[in-house]
Scaffold this active site. Structure first.
Site, PDB file in Angstrom:
ATOM      1  N   ASP A   1       1.003  -4.894   3.259  1.00 28.18           N
ATOM      2  CA  ASP A   1       2.023  -4.457   4.138  1.00 28.18           C
ATOM      3  C   ASP A   1       1.898  -3.187   4.770  1.00 28.18           C
ATOM      4  OD1 ASP A   1       3.436  -6.740   3.216  1.00 28.18           O
ATOM      5  OD2 ASP A   1       4.311  -5.789   1.719  1.00 28.18           O
ATOM      6  N   THR A   2       1.408  -2.042   4.091  1.00 28.49           N
ATOM      7  CA  THR A   2       1.152  -0.755   4.642  1.00 28.49           C
ATOM      8  C   THR A   2       0.214   0.062   4.739  1.00 28.49           C
ATOM      9  OG1 THR A   2       1.609   0.138   2.625  1.00 28.49           O
ATOM     10  CG2 THR A   2       3.685  -0.524   3.590  1.00 28.49           C
ATOM     11  N   ARG A   3      -0.932  -0.441   4.412  1.00 27.95           N
ATOM     12  CA  ARG A   3      -2.280   0.445   4.326  1.00 27.95           C
ATOM     13  C   ARG A   3      -2.430   0.867   5.593  1.00 27.95           C
ATOM     14  NH1 ARG A   3      -5.398  -2.557   1.513  1.00 27.95           N
ATOM     15  NH2 ARG A   3      -5.503  -1.137  -0.414  1.00 27.95           N
TER      16      ARG A   3
ATOM     17  N   GLU B   1       1.294  -0.715 -12.140  1.00 26.07           N
ATOM     18  CA  GLU B   1       1.527   0.709 -11.533  1.00 26.07           C
ATOM     19  C   GLU B   1       2.694   1.100 -11.896  1.00 26.07           C
ATOM     20  OE1 GLU B   1      -1.921   0.900  -8.050  1.00 26.07           O
ATOM     21  OE2 GLU B   1       0.125   1.126  -7.483  1.00 26.07           O
TER      22      GLU B   1
ATOM     23  N   GLY C   1      -5.247 -11.700  -9.345  1.00 21.34           N
ATOM     24  CA  GLY C   1      -5.259 -12.081 -10.881  1.00 21.34           C
ATOM     25  C   GLY C   1      -6.030 -11.033 -11.565  1.00 21.34           C
TER      26      GLY C   1
ATOM     27  N   GLY D   1      -1.111  -2.907  -0.023  1.00 24.15           N
ATOM     28  CA  GLY D   1      -1.954  -2.905   1.118  1.00 24.15           C
ATOM     29  C   GLY D   1      -1.857  -3.714   2.106  1.00 24.15           C
TER      30      GLY D   1
END
Length: 439
Positions: free
Chosen positions: A17-19, A81, A47, A15
């Site tokens: 970087d690109t959200r 993920e 964490g 998020g």
């Protein structure tokens, strides 16, 4: 693939970087094309482990898109993920599409062992997809196209690199007035008209992909002119149309072309649709210089701009193509992986002899002319371009031709135009094609 899939796409991204940039634009495009997308928008603290619900969403998605960015590997939950996505790929045959956003693949490989192992396995199977893409709008459409081909059997393949398509589809969409139509009664007919190679079919396919889900049924008939000339071709087209729009199983048959004539419309030029109640005629614009260079670069270099030593040569090719997507695609593909010396040689050759594939595609508009119309077209191309229309008409009438009628036919087919000063004009590549026919 597991039967419990409820999402079309799962987006895995960093998020920070690109959200608000690439991911937001990609999500909007996926939503616009009707794909149910799960986006991880949870505000996890550093964490903190990702919850089972998020992992379940990955398992319940048909496609996972991983946006590798600068800080992706620094995120623990992104890596969790990634591990789950790769497990789903292996065990559930999930489709995985990697995107490298402002990073080199080599940068992504090195930081962490599990990351490197997963990525190395990933890259082997997606060599064509693993690239650095910086031109967002074009690439987003490419990604959506890849997803659509995997998930939607009714999706039409538009173009490998859809440069400038979105803008032209928006204009065409405006002509349809879908938002203001009464779904129970309104019918609109919009014609796309222009010279060969301008991208009429490509634009029509892109529009179809955008809007066909808004209707109970839809149909796209390709190569109508060519198919209808074949034995029983018109009947075959009508049967396909009926099967598509009435959702039939394909066993129904039309006995003759007269039985289904109120359903199908075929057209080759503006004159053939004059009897129809056409609401709008859309004439696609040629690509501008920036769009042309970008489209050519995707085909010639597999990137959004030319390699450093090829800029001037690429500009010369773009100048030659005069904004025709077909020409840019053909020439770009023919120059891929060739040396500068070969490029220079090809450019010299193009000044004398048009490219064979370009010639063949453009000549389709001429082949359907009768002998007199074809002769008139060649005469204009060789002698009268740039002249006041009245002057060649007098000369050609004196030679026994019927130029007033013939020029009308050529104009309606996009082969000849008349400017505001009443001069005969012709696209440079159309003129080159005509001269090559004469030669």
């Amino acid at each position: 693939m597991a039967a419990s899939c409820i999402y079309d796409v799962f987006l895995s991204f960093s998020g920070i970087d690109t959200r608000k940039k690439f991911t937001a634009h990609l999500l909007a495009a996926l939503d616009r094309h009707g794909f149910y997308t799960f986006r991880d928008d949870t505000k996890l603290k550093r964490g903190e482990e990702i919850g089972p619900g998020l992992l379940k969403a990955i398992e319940q998605s048909k496609v996972s898109i991983i946006i590798f960015s600068e800080n992706y590997a620094a995120s623990r939950w992104c890596l969790d993920e990634l591990v789950t996505i790769m497990d789903c790929k292996r065990t559930l045959n999930q489709i995985v599409i990697p995107i490298f956003y402002d990073v080199q693949p080599s940068e992504v490989r090195s930081p962490m062992g599990c990351y490197a192992k997963a990525f190395a396995n990933h890259e082997k199977q997606f060599e064509e997809t693993v690239k650095i893409w910086r031109c967002e709008s074009t690439f987003i459409e490419i990604v959506v196209g890849v997803v659509a081909k995997k998930l939607n059997p009714t999706w039409l393949s538009v173009a490998d690199y859809p440069v400038g398509i979105e803008y032209r589809v928006e204009k065409l969409n405006y002509f349809l007035h879908l938002d203001s139509m009464d779904s129970n009664s309104d019918v609109r007919i919009v014609a796309i008209w222009g010279i060969g190679g301008i991208g009429k079919t490509t634009i029509a396919k892109a529009l179809y992909n955008d809007i066909h889900k808004k209707f109970e049924s839809s149909s796209f008939l390709a190569n109508v002119g060519q198919t209808s000339m074949q034995p029983n071709g018109l009947v075959e087209l009508q049967e396909k149309l009926l099967c598509d729009i009435l959702l039939m199983d394909g066993n129904q048959r039309i006995r003759s072309q007269d039985c289904g004539i109120e359903i199908i419309i075929t057209t080759r030029d503006l004159s053939s649709i004059s009897s129809l109640e056409v609401d709008e005629v859309y004439i696609p614009e040629e690509l501008n210089n920036e769009e042309s260079l970008r489209l050519f670069s995707w085909h010639a270099f597999k990137r959004y701009r030319p390699l450093q030593d090829y800029e001037i040569l690429s500009e010369k090719v773009v100048s030659y193509a005069k904004g025709l997507p077909l020409v840019l695609e053909i020439l770009g593909a023919s120059l891929l992986n060739r040396t500068i010396a070969e490029w220079k040689s090809e450019l010299k050759k193009l000044r004398k002899i048009p490219h064979t594939d370009v010639q063949r595609k453009l000549s389709l508009s001429v082949n359907s002319l009768d002998d007199e119309q074809k002769g008139l077209f060649l005469d204009i191309a060789c002698f009268f371009v740039g002249m006041d229309k009245d002057f060649p008409i007098k000369i050609l009438e004196g030679c026994g031709f019927f130029p007033e009628s013939g020029i009308g036919v050529l104009s309606r087919r996009g082969l000849v135009s008349i400017d505001v000063l009443n001069r005969l004009t012709m696209h440079d590549l159309i003129q080159d094609m005509a001269r090559e026919i004469v030669r």
